[in-house]
Design a protein around this motif. Structure first.
Motif, PDB file in Angstrom:
ATOM      1  N   THR A 184       0.852  -1.188   0.000  1.00 52.04           N
ATOM      2  CA  THR A 184       0.000   0.000   0.000  1.00 52.04           C
ATOM      3  C   THR A 184       0.884   1.234   0.000  1.00 52.04           C
ATOM      4  O   THR A 184       1.839   1.322   0.775  1.00 52.04           O
ATOM      5  CB  THR A 184      -0.911   0.013   1.242  1.00 52.04           C
ATOM      6  N   LEU A 185       0.567   2.191  -0.853  1.00 46.79           N
ATOM      7  CA  LEU A 185       1.293   3.460  -0.897  1.00 46.79           C
ATOM      8  C   LEU A 185       0.712   4.372   0.176  1.00 46.79           C
ATOM      9  O   LEU A 185      -0.442   4.786   0.090  1.00 46.79           O
ATOM     10  CB  LEU A 185       1.159   4.099  -2.280  1.00 46.79           C
ATOM     11  N   VAL A 186       1.494   4.661   1.224  1.00 51.04           N
ATOM     12  CA  VAL A 186       0.982   5.439   2.358  1.00 51.04           C
ATOM     13  C   VAL A 186       1.539   6.856   2.400  1.00 51.04           C
ATOM     14  O   VAL A 186       1.107   7.662   3.214  1.00 51.04           O
ATOM     15  CB  VAL A 186       1.270   4.731   3.699  1.00 51.04           C
ATOM     16  N   LYS A 187       2.500   7.154   1.543  1.00 51.39           N
ATOM     17  CA  LYS A 187       3.063   8.498   1.487  1.00 51.39           C
ATOM     18  C   LYS A 187       3.136   8.913   0.023  1.00 51.39           C
ATOM     19  O   LYS A 187       3.429   8.101  -0.844  1.00 51.39           O
ATOM     20  CB  LYS A 187       4.457   8.509   2.114  1.00 51.39           C
ATOM     21  N   SER A 188       2.885  10.166  -0.237  1.00 54.07           N
ATOM     22  CA  SER A 188       2.868  10.661  -1.601  1.00 54.07           C
ATOM     23  C   SER A 188       4.253  10.595  -2.231  1.00 54.07           C
ATOM     24  O   SER A 188       5.268  10.788  -1.553  1.00 54.07           O
ATOM     25  CB  SER A 188       2.377  12.111  -1.620  1.00 54.07           C
ATOM     26  N   VAL A 189       4.289  10.346  -3.523  1.00 56.41           N
ATOM     27  CA  VAL A 189       5.557  10.334  -4.244  1.00 56.41           C
ATOM     28  C   VAL A 189       5.936  11.732  -4.708  1.00 56.41           C
ATOM     29  O   VAL A 189       7.031  11.947  -5.208  1.00 56.41           O
ATOM     30  CB  VAL A 189       5.531   9.366  -5.442  1.00 56.41           C
ATOM     31  N   TYR A 190       5.033  12.689  -4.520  1.00 56.24           N
ATOM     32  CA  TYR A 190       5.324  14.071  -4.886  1.00 56.24           C
ATOM     33  C   TYR A 190       6.473  14.587  -4.018  1.00 56.24           C
ATOM     34  O   TYR A 190       6.452  14.493  -2.804  1.00 56.24           O
ATOM     35  CB  TYR A 190       4.080  14.939  -4.688  1.00 56.24           C
ATOM     36  N   ASN A 238      -2.889   5.463  -0.825  1.00 52.17           N
ATOM     37  CA  ASN A 238      -3.774   4.449  -0.241  1.00 52.17           C
ATOM     38  C   ASN A 238      -4.219   3.386  -1.236  1.00 52.17           C
ATOM     39  O   ASN A 238      -5.133   2.622  -0.938  1.00 52.17           O
ATOM     40  CB  ASN A 238      -5.001   5.095   0.421  1.00 52.17           C
ATOM     41  N   GLN A 239      -3.593   3.312  -2.385  1.00 51.88           N
ATOM     42  CA  GLN A 239      -3.878   2.235  -3.335  1.00 51.88           C
ATOM     43  C   GLN A 239      -3.096   1.009  -2.896  1.00 51.88           C
ATOM     44  O   GLN A 239      -1.943   1.102  -2.471  1.00 51.88           O
ATOM     45  CB  GLN A 239      -3.465   2.632  -4.745  1.00 51.88           C
ATOM     46  N   THR A 240      -3.727  -0.152  -2.984  1.00 55.33           N
ATOM     47  CA  THR A 240      -3.099  -1.404  -2.592  1.00 55.33           C
ATOM     48  C   THR A 240      -3.028  -2.324  -3.794  1.00 55.33           C
ATOM     49  O   THR A 240      -3.994  -2.457  -4.544  1.00 55.33           O
ATOM     50  CB  THR A 240      -3.912  -2.083  -1.477  1.00 55.33           C
ATOM     51  N   PHE A 256       5.851   2.795   1.683  1.00 56.06           N
ATOM     52  CA  PHE A 256       4.933   1.670   1.580  1.00 56.06           C
ATOM     53  C   PHE A 256       4.589   1.061   2.934  1.00 56.06           C
ATOM     54  O   PHE A 256       5.363   1.141   3.871  1.00 56.06           O
ATOM     55  CB  PHE A 256       5.534   0.547   0.716  1.00 56.06           C
ATOM     56  N   ARG A 257       3.415   0.409   2.970  1.00 55.79           N
ATOM     57  CA  ARG A 257       3.061  -0.497   4.058  1.00 55.79           C
ATOM     58  C   ARG A 257       2.914  -1.870   3.410  1.00 55.79           C
ATOM     59  O   ARG A 257       2.229  -2.008   2.396  1.00 55.79           O
ATOM     60  CB  ARG A 257       1.757  -0.101   4.739  1.00 55.79           C
ATOM     61  N   VAL A 258       3.553  -2.876   3.986  1.00 55.18           N
ATOM     62  CA  VAL A 258       3.581  -4.208   3.392  1.00 55.18           C
ATOM     63  C   VAL A 258       2.910  -5.194   4.344  1.00 55.18           C
ATOM     64  O   VAL A 258       3.233  -5.231   5.533  1.00 55.18           O
ATOM     65  CB  VAL A 258       5.036  -4.657   3.119  1.00 55.18           C
TER      66      VAL A 258
END
Length: 66
Positions: free
Chosen positions: A14-20, A39-41, A61-63
């Motif tokens: 899950t993407l928990v922090k922005s890549v910006y 928040n996309q998984t 990420f959260r894994v």
């Protein structure tokens, strides 16, 4: 190097922090895993290649085991 037996194993990322504002390498890692927005998984295979990508940008990420 011995191959690990990862047949049928997968992880949820899950993407928990922005890549910006992140380095281009970190943005490319998120895109390579199939993550586009916060928040996309996605479920990816638990391979050494994917684990390396996750570890390279682990602060984003959260894994979870799937």
């Amino acid at each position: 190097m011995a191959k690990q037996n990862t047949a049928g194993r997968s992880v949820k990322v899950t993407l928990v922090k922005s890549v910006y504002g992140q380095l281009h390498r970190h943005r490319a890692t998120a895109r390579g895993l199939g993550l586009r927005r916060m928040n996309q998984t996605v479920v990816v295979a638990d391979t050494p290649e994917n684990r390396g990508m996750i570890n390279a940008s682990r602060h984003l990420f959260r894994v979870d085991e799937a």
